[in-house]
Design an enzyme around this catalytic site. Sequence first.
Site, mmCIF file in Angstrom:
data_model
loop_
_atom_site.group_PDB
_atom_site.id
_atom_site.type_symbol
_atom_site.label_atom_id
_atom_site.label_comp_id
_atom_site.label_asym_id
_atom_site.label_seq_id
_atom_site.Cartn_x
_atom_site.Cartn_y
_atom_site.Cartn_z
ATOM 1 N N LEU A 122 18.444 -0.843 -5.686
ATOM 2 C CA LEU A 122 17.135 -1.020 -6.317
ATOM 3 C C LEU A 122 16.168 -0.067 -5.634
ATOM 4 O O LEU A 122 16.203 0.075 -4.410
ATOM 5 C CB LEU A 122 16.629 -2.450 -6.141
ATOM 6 C CG LEU A 122 17.121 -3.525 -7.115
ATOM 7 C CD1 LEU A 122 16.543 -4.876 -6.706
ATOM 8 C CD2 LEU A 122 16.730 -3.207 -8.555
ATOM 9 N N ASP A 123 15.308 0.577 -6.415
ATOM 10 C CA ASP A 123 14.285 1.446 -5.833
ATOM 11 C C ASP A 123 13.369 0.644 -4.909
ATOM 12 O O ASP A 123 13.196 -0.572 -5.105
ATOM 13 C CB ASP A 123 13.436 2.077 -6.935
ATOM 14 C CG ASP A 123 14.223 3.051 -7.790
ATOM 15 O OD1 ASP A 123 15.226 3.588 -7.292
ATOM 16 O OD2 ASP A 123 13.827 3.260 -8.951
ATOM 17 N N PRO A 124 12.753 1.290 -3.928
ATOM 18 C CA PRO A 124 11.810 0.575 -3.065
ATOM 19 C C PRO A 124 10.701 -0.129 -3.836
ATOM 20 O O PRO A 124 10.261 -1.215 -3.459
ATOM 21 C CB PRO A 124 11.251 1.685 -2.169
ATOM 22 C CG PRO A 124 12.360 2.687 -2.094
ATOM 23 C CD PRO A 124 12.989 2.674 -3.459
ATOM 24 N N MET A 125 10.245 0.476 -4.947
ATOM 25 C CA MET A 125 9.186 -0.140 -5.741
ATOM 26 C C MET A 125 9.643 -1.423 -6.413
ATOM 27 O O MET A 125 8.848 -2.338 -6.669
ATOM 28 C CB MET A 125 8.700 0.842 -6.812
ATOM 29 C CG MET A 125 7.496 0.343 -7.622
ATOM 30 S SD MET A 125 7.181 1.307 -9.131
ATOM 31 C CE MET A 125 8.311 0.513 -10.286
ATOM 32 N N ALA A 126 10.933 -1.509 -6.714
ATOM 33 C CA ALA A 126 11.471 -2.634 -7.476
ATOM 34 C C ALA A 126 11.726 -3.840 -6.584
ATOM 35 O O ALA A 126 11.911 -3.727 -5.376
ATOM 36 C CB ALA A 126 12.765 -2.214 -8.170
#
Length: 311
Positions: free
Chosen positions: A38-42
Amino acid sequence: MNSGLLLIDKVQGWTSHDAVARTRRLAGTRKVGHAGTLDPMATGLLVLGVNSSTRLLTFVVGLDKEYLATIRLGASTTTDDAEGDELTRAPADTVAGISAEAVAAGIAALTGDISQQPSAVSAIKVDGQRAYARVRAGEDVQLAERPVTVSSFELLSQRSVDGFLDLDVRVNCGSGTYIRALARDLGAGLGVGGHLTRLRRTRIGPFRVEDASLLDQLDVAAEIISPTDAATRLLDRLDLTEQQAVDLGHGKRIEVIAVPVLRGPIAAVAPDGRLVGLVEVRGTTAKSILNFPADEPGAATTALQPSGESA
């Protein structure tokens, strides 16, 4: 050392690697892996494997997934999400003029079996190097389109915010689908640009985020899903006799009588509930294709019972 799967609810700002590193410390083992980043933003669901159960992650990676997301119409960015630099911005009156029918048509066009160009800042490898690393190094990366399946793309709500139109959506999709790319393509199709401002993964196959734990609240021993429980959620099950369990453990083929039609690798379970391994059935015999150690703590226990919701 326990073996099994852990369901983690990743918080914003953490990388998947951060989550793995923290879990290694909590579980007291280096052998921890994850089934899809998962992306850091997610935020949302990460499925981690511990010790021998890392081998089950192969069967998690390709499962379908569910996401909740917010798509902002009216601007495009370099990363197709809010962390990138703004590339284009549409006039506020143009965004305000987007009709509900146009949004519905744009969503419909991105539903089903579609062709999608992954975001340039994805983890896809290009000549041995991650695409996002090449982008950060200043390269212009254009990834090839690939077929993906978006089984449902549902608009939950919408609102106007500072000249933009924010759409809250739920997406169910096959492995390899990029929600950022859906946001980008929806905005492009409407002629105003689009990007993600929020992304939360809520399901991977039979595993749901409601059953996951935050890392700062994780009790590995109490919350680990045993190898048997994990494997039988992912695969068909074959119950063994005591002798069959011994024979499989020694690498012998076993006779299986009146076996129902079973797909792919099958979870072979001993009478005491222990996962002996994964087997392949041909005709009336089965052979082991992957054995699991009998001496890992918790090998025959269960935890985190299925939620009962369909995948």
